[in-house]
Design a protein around this motif. Structure first.
Motif, PDB file in Angstrom:
ATOM      1  N   GLU A   1       0.837  -1.192   0.000  1.00  0.00           N
ATOM      2  CA  GLU A   1       0.000   0.000   0.000  1.00  0.00           C
ATOM      3  C   GLU A   1       0.877   1.249   0.000  1.00  0.00           C
ATOM      4  O   GLU A   1       1.942   1.269   0.601  1.00  0.00           O
ATOM      5  CB  GLU A   1      -0.917  -0.013   1.215  1.00  0.00           C
ATOM      6  N   ALA A   2       0.404   2.253  -0.690  1.00  0.00           N
ATOM      7  CA  ALA A   2       1.159   3.506  -0.776  1.00  0.00           C
ATOM      8  C   ALA A   2       1.111   4.233   0.565  1.00  0.00           C
ATOM      9  O   ALA A   2       0.087   4.258   1.240  1.00  0.00           O
ATOM     10  CB  ALA A   2       0.574   4.382  -1.865  1.00  0.00           C
ATOM     11  N   LYS A   3       2.231   4.823   0.900  1.00  0.00           N
ATOM     12  CA  LYS A   3       2.303   5.631   2.119  1.00  0.00           C
ATOM     13  C   LYS A   3       1.746   7.015   1.809  1.00  0.00           C
ATOM     14  O   LYS A   3       1.890   7.513   0.704  1.00  0.00           O
ATOM     15  CB  LYS A   3       3.749   5.735   2.582  1.00  0.00           C
ATOM     16  N   PRO A   4       1.115   7.643   2.782  1.00  0.00           N
ATOM     17  CA  PRO A   4       0.589   8.994   2.545  1.00  0.00           C
ATOM     18  C   PRO A   4       1.700   9.939   2.094  1.00  0.00           C
ATOM     19  O   PRO A   4       2.806   9.922   2.606  1.00  0.00           O
ATOM     20  CB  PRO A   4       0.041   9.411   3.914  1.00  0.00           C
ATOM     21  N   ASP A   5       1.362  10.746   1.090  1.00  0.00           N
ATOM     22  CA  ASP A   5       2.320  11.697   0.523  1.00  0.00           C
ATOM     23  C   ASP A   5       1.619  13.055   0.415  1.00  0.00           C
ATOM     24  O   ASP A   5       0.849  13.283  -0.521  1.00  0.00           O
ATOM     25  CB  ASP A   5       2.779  11.207  -0.848  1.00  0.00           C
TER      26      ASP A   5
ATOM     27  N   LEU B   1       1.999  14.883  -2.937  1.00  0.00           N
ATOM     28  CA  LEU B   1       1.198  14.282  -4.003  1.00  0.00           C
ATOM     29  C   LEU B   1      -0.286  14.554  -3.779  1.00  0.00           C
ATOM     30  O   LEU B   1      -1.020  14.815  -4.736  1.00  0.00           O
ATOM     31  CB  LEU B   1       1.464  12.777  -4.092  1.00  0.00           C
ATOM     32  N   ASP B   2      -0.724  14.522  -2.527  1.00  0.00           N
ATOM     33  CA  ASP B   2      -2.118  14.845  -2.227  1.00  0.00           C
ATOM     34  C   ASP B   2      -2.449  16.278  -2.677  1.00  0.00           C
ATOM     35  O   ASP B   2      -3.536  16.526  -3.204  1.00  0.00           O
ATOM     36  CB  ASP B   2      -2.402  14.692  -0.731  1.00  0.00           C
TER      37      ASP B   2
ATOM     38  N   ARG C   1       5.794   7.703 -10.734  1.00  0.00           N
ATOM     39  CA  ARG C   1       5.743   6.841  -9.543  1.00  0.00           C
ATOM     40  C   ARG C   1       6.117   5.410  -9.907  1.00  0.00           C
ATOM     41  O   ARG C   1       6.857   4.753  -9.185  1.00  0.00           O
ATOM     42  CB  ARG C   1       4.352   6.870  -8.912  1.00  0.00           C
TER      43      ARG C   1
ATOM     44  N   ALA D   1       7.315   2.937  -7.007  1.00  0.00           N
ATOM     45  CA  ALA D   1       6.379   3.256  -5.934  1.00  0.00           C
ATOM     46  C   ALA D   1       5.039   2.587  -6.252  1.00  0.00           C
ATOM     47  O   ALA D   1       4.665   2.466  -7.414  1.00  0.00           O
ATOM     48  CB  ALA D   1       6.202   4.762  -5.812  1.00  0.00           C
TER      49      ALA D   1
ATOM     50  N   TYR E   1      -1.030   5.005  -6.247  1.00  0.00           N
ATOM     51  CA  TYR E   1      -1.588   5.904  -5.238  1.00  0.00           C
ATOM     52  C   TYR E   1      -3.093   5.968  -5.468  1.00  0.00           C
ATOM     53  O   TYR E   1      -3.546   6.429  -6.518  1.00  0.00           O
ATOM     54  CB  TYR E   1      -0.937   7.283  -5.370  1.00  0.00           C
TER      55      TYR E   1
ATOM     56  N   SER F   1      -5.736   7.804  -4.521  1.00  0.00           N
ATOM     57  CA  SER F   1      -6.433   9.043  -4.880  1.00  0.00           C
ATOM     58  C   SER F   1      -6.036   9.507  -6.280  1.00  0.00           C
ATOM     59  O   SER F   1      -6.860  10.066  -7.011  1.00  0.00           O
ATOM     60  CB  SER F   1      -6.156  10.144  -3.852  1.00  0.00           C
ATOM     61  N   LEU F   2      -4.804   9.249  -6.693  1.00  0.00           N
ATOM     62  CA  LEU F   2      -4.374   9.593  -8.045  1.00  0.00           C
ATOM     63  C   LEU F   2      -5.083   8.714  -9.070  1.00  0.00           C
ATOM     64  O   LEU F   2      -5.541   9.204 -10.106  1.00  0.00           O
ATOM     65  CB  LEU F   2      -2.856   9.449  -8.170  1.00  0.00           C
TER      66      LEU F   2
END
Length: 165
Positions: free
Chosen positions: A46-50, A53-54, A126, A131, A134, A136-137
């Motif tokens: 799972e992607a870590k919060p960024d 990027l958010d 990414r 990576a 993500y 949300s992306l």
């Protein structure tokens, strides 16, 4: 002595013929063949919060909302212009007005397409950095692609309603 030497040569020659020169490979399964052909299990990462990027995703989302609203407003104008141009000759004022409004819609579609390109570039960068995706992306990319398709459908429908040049 000559006979003994001849016999020795014959015996040595025949000794070379007795060796088995046919070495066939084993038919037993090799180690790699015992592994099977199933794809290996891939762990889900799972992607870590960024936060950076958010922020970019939020900016692209706001841009998408703006282009969607702008397109919708101009699509209503284009719909009316296309209605006035139905049955009119190519090159008439009504036809030219309809073509102008369609050009404005194309501009909105180009802006939406640029947003899709930006989202794809971020996802590609990414992936190049290995990576994980993500969420949300990916969700924003789907929204942008759906909006681009909706805009293309609207433009194609209006263009088809006008007389061809």
């Amino acid at each position: 002595m000559k006979n003994a030497a001849s016999i020795a040569v014959i015996v040595l020659s025949l000794a070379g013929c007795t060796r088995d020169t046919t070495a066939y490979p084993s038919l037993a399964p090799r180690a790699v063949e015992k592994l099977g052909f199933a794809e290996p299990e891939v762990p889900i990462v799972e992607a870590k919060p960024d936060p950076a990027l958010d922020a970019r995703v939020a900016t692209l989302g706001r841009s998408l909302d703006g282009t969607s609203k702008g397109f919708a407003a101009d699509a209503a104008k284009a719909e009316a212009a296309a209605g006035r141009a139905r049955g009119k000759a190519v090159g008439s004022d009504a036809w030219l007005d309809a073509q102008t409004t369609l050009a404005q819609l194309d501009d909105w579609r180009a802006q939406t397409s640029a947003l899709l390109t930006d989202a794809d570039q971020i996802a590609s960068d990414r992936a190049a950095a290995l990576a994980p995706p993500y969420p949300s992306l990916a969700s924003l990319r789907e929204r942008i692609a759906a909006e681009a398709q909706r805009q293309s459908t609207t433009i194609d429908r209006l263009q088809a309603a006008l007389p061809a040049a």
